[in-house]
Design a protein around this motif. Structure first.
Motif, PDB file in Angstrom:
ATOM      1  N   UNK A  59      37.427  60.505  27.233  1.00  0.00           N
ATOM      2  CA  UNK A  59      36.773  60.390  25.929  1.00  0.00           C
ATOM      3  C   UNK A  59      35.427  61.093  25.932  1.00  0.00           C
ATOM      4  N   UNK A  60      34.613  60.860  26.976  1.00  0.00           N
ATOM      5  CA  UNK A  60      33.294  61.493  27.014  1.00  0.00           C
ATOM      6  C   UNK A  60      33.409  63.011  27.144  1.00  0.00           C
ATOM      7  N   UNK A  61      34.421  63.492  27.874  1.00  0.00           N
ATOM      8  CA  UNK A  61      34.616  64.942  27.979  1.00  0.00           C
ATOM      9  C   UNK A  61      35.007  65.548  26.642  1.00  0.00           C
ATOM     10  N   UNK A  62      35.902  64.877  25.917  1.00  0.00           N
ATOM     11  CA  UNK A  62      36.365  65.416  24.642  1.00  0.00           C
ATOM     12  C   UNK A  62      35.304  65.340  23.555  1.00  0.00           C
ATOM     13  N   UNK A  63      34.416  64.349  23.628  1.00  0.00           N
ATOM     14  CA  UNK A  63      33.388  64.190  22.609  1.00  0.00           C
ATOM     15  C   UNK A  63      32.075  64.878  22.963  1.00  0.00           C
ATOM     16  N   UNK A  64      31.988  65.512  24.114  1.00  0.00           N
ATOM     17  CA  UNK A  64      30.757  66.162  24.550  1.00  0.00           C
ATOM     18  C   UNK A  64      30.410  67.340  23.648  1.00  0.00           C
ATOM     19  N   UNK A  65      29.107  67.548  23.435  1.00  0.00           N
ATOM     20  CA  UNK A  65      28.640  68.643  22.591  1.00  0.00           C
ATOM     21  C   UNK A  65      28.780  69.999  23.277  1.00  0.00           C
ATOM     22  N   UNK A  66      28.556  70.045  24.576  1.00  0.00           N
ATOM     23  CA  UNK A  66      28.616  71.325  25.270  1.00  0.00           C
ATOM     24  C   UNK A  66      30.065  71.793  25.395  1.00  0.00           C
ATOM     25  N   UNK A  67      30.205  73.075  25.657  1.00  0.00           N
ATOM     26  CA  UNK A  67      31.541  73.657  25.756  1.00  0.00           C
ATOM     27  C   UNK A  67      32.345  73.047  26.877  1.00  0.00           C
ATOM     28  N   UNK A  68      33.595  72.769  26.600  1.00  0.00           N
ATOM     29  CA  UNK A  68      34.452  72.145  27.599  1.00  0.00           C
ATOM     30  C   UNK A  68      35.500  73.120  28.107  1.00  0.00           C
ATOM     31  N   UNK A  69      35.744  74.152  27.363  1.00  0.00           N
ATOM     32  CA  UNK A  69      36.822  75.060  27.709  1.00  0.00           C
ATOM     33  C   UNK A  69      36.285  76.478  27.823  1.00  0.00           C
ATOM     34  N   UNK A  70      36.880  77.242  28.705  1.00  0.00           N
ATOM     35  CA  UNK A  70      36.497  78.651  28.839  1.00  0.00           C
ATOM     36  C   UNK A  70      37.721  79.517  28.578  1.00  0.00           C
ATOM     37  N   UNK A  71      38.318  79.342  27.408  1.00  0.00           N
ATOM     38  CA  UNK A  71      39.502  80.104  27.035  1.00  0.00           C
ATOM     39  C   UNK A  71      39.090  81.112  25.970  1.00  0.00           C
ATOM     40  N   UNK A  72      39.348  82.377  26.225  1.00  0.00           N
ATOM     41  CA  UNK A  72      39.050  83.413  25.244  1.00  0.00           C
ATOM     42  C   UNK A  72      40.244  83.559  24.319  1.00  0.00           C
ATOM     43  N   UNK A  73      40.067  83.152  23.076  1.00  0.00           N
ATOM     44  CA  UNK A  73      41.131  83.261  22.086  1.00  0.00           C
ATOM     45  C   UNK A  73      40.871  84.471  21.202  1.00  0.00           C
ATOM     46  N   UNK A  74      41.918  85.183  20.808  1.00  0.00           N
ATOM     47  CA  UNK A  74      41.720  86.325  19.917  1.00  0.00           C
ATOM     48  C   UNK A  74      41.231  85.843  18.546  1.00  0.00           C
ATOM     49  N   UNK A  75      40.565  86.749  17.841  1.00  0.00           N
ATOM     50  CA  UNK A  75      40.076  86.422  16.494  1.00  0.00           C
ATOM     51  C   UNK A  75      41.242  86.072  15.591  1.00  0.00           C
ATOM     52  N   UNK A  76      40.966  85.302  14.579  1.00  0.00           N
ATOM     53  CA  UNK A  76      42.001  84.905  13.634  1.00  0.00           C
ATOM     54  C   UNK A  76      42.608  86.155  12.993  1.00  0.00           C
ATOM     55  N   UNK A  77      43.893  86.167  12.854  1.00  0.00           N
ATOM     56  CA  UNK A  77      44.576  87.311  12.281  1.00  0.00           C
ATOM     57  C   UNK A  77      44.973  88.350  13.318  1.00  0.00           C
ATOM     58  N   UNK A  78      44.558  88.181  14.540  1.00  0.00           N
ATOM     59  CA  UNK A  78      44.874  89.137  15.602  1.00  0.00           C
ATOM     60  C   UNK A  78      46.071  88.701  16.439  1.00  0.00           C
ATOM     61  N   UNK A  79      46.666  87.584  16.090  1.00  0.00           N
ATOM     62  CA  UNK A  79      47.810  87.084  16.829  1.00  0.00           C
ATOM     63  C   UNK A  79      49.013  88.005  16.605  1.00  0.00           C
ATOM     64  N   UNK A  80      49.801  88.178  17.599  1.00  0.00           N
ATOM     65  CA  UNK A  80      51.013  88.958  17.485  1.00  0.00           C
ATOM     66  C   UNK A  80      52.187  88.003  17.311  1.00  0.00           C
ATOM     67  N   UNK A  81      53.049  88.324  16.407  1.00  0.00           N
ATOM     68  CA  UNK A  81      54.227  87.502  16.183  1.00  0.00           C
ATOM     69  C   UNK A  81      55.432  88.225  16.763  1.00  0.00           C
ATOM     70  N   UNK A  82      56.329  87.473  17.285  1.00  0.00           N
ATOM     71  CA  UNK A  82      57.540  88.091  17.817  1.00  0.00           C
ATOM     72  C   UNK A  82      58.715  87.707  16.928  1.00  0.00           C
ATOM     73  N   UNK A  83      59.640  88.610  16.881  1.00  0.00           N
ATOM     74  CA  UNK A  83      60.812  88.391  16.055  1.00  0.00           C
ATOM     75  C   UNK A  83      61.766  87.440  16.771  1.00  0.00           C
ATOM     76  N   UNK A  84      62.369  86.555  16.006  1.00  0.00           N
ATOM     77  CA  UNK A  84      63.346  85.615  16.551  1.00  0.00           C
ATOM     78  C   UNK A  84      64.714  86.013  16.037  1.00  0.00           C
ATOM     79  N   UNK A  85      65.612  86.224  16.938  1.00  0.00           N
ATOM     80  CA  UNK A  85      66.961  86.629  16.545  1.00  0.00           C
ATOM     81  C   UNK A  85      67.749  85.413  16.085  1.00  0.00           C
ATOM     82  N   UNK A  86      68.443  85.559  14.971  1.00  0.00           N
ATOM     83  CA  UNK A  86      69.289  84.480  14.457  1.00  0.00           C
ATOM     84  C   UNK A  86      70.677  84.600  15.068  1.00  0.00           C
ATOM     85  N   UNK A  87      71.260  83.495  15.382  1.00  0.00           N
ATOM     86  CA  UNK A  87      72.617  83.498  15.955  1.00  0.00           C
ATOM     87  C   UNK A  87      73.660  83.663  14.872  1.00  0.00           C
TER      88      UNK A  87
END
Length: 87
Positions: A59-87
């Motif tokens: 709980x204290x880790x999740x509610x902490x003000x300082x950064x908890x994660x060091x994951x670099x996420x791409x900017x919004x809209x920069x995600x790549x989508x993959x096509x899903x084949x229908x059976x």
């Protein structure tokens, strides 16, 4: 330091306490037994402090003000989508 536990009968531990303490500091935790039944462990003060140090709760880790994660996420809209084949 590798923690190797050595069993000491209680009477021997009482008679050779100084040696027991030196062995604990040099070789790690030492077990004290009575009638071949382990009852207690002697550890160095450093090991005891490390084992009993307070740890943050989830709980204290999740509610902490300082950064908890060091994951670099791409900017919004920069995600790549993959096509899903229908059976």
């Amino acid at each position: 330091m590798v923690a190797t536990s050595t069993a000491w009968p209680v009477q021997e531990a009482k008679a050779r306490f100084s040696e027991l303490l030196d062995t604990c500091l040099a070789s790690g935790p030492q077990t004290i037994s009575r009638r071949s039944v382990p009852l207690a462990v002697i550890v160095s003060l450093d090991e005891w402090k490390q084992a009993t140090a307070p740890h943050p709760t989830l709980t204290s880790l999740l509610l902490a003000d300082e950064g908890r994660f060091s994951i670099d996420l791409p900017e919004r809209g920069q995600w790549r989508h993959r096509e899903i084949e229908a059976d």
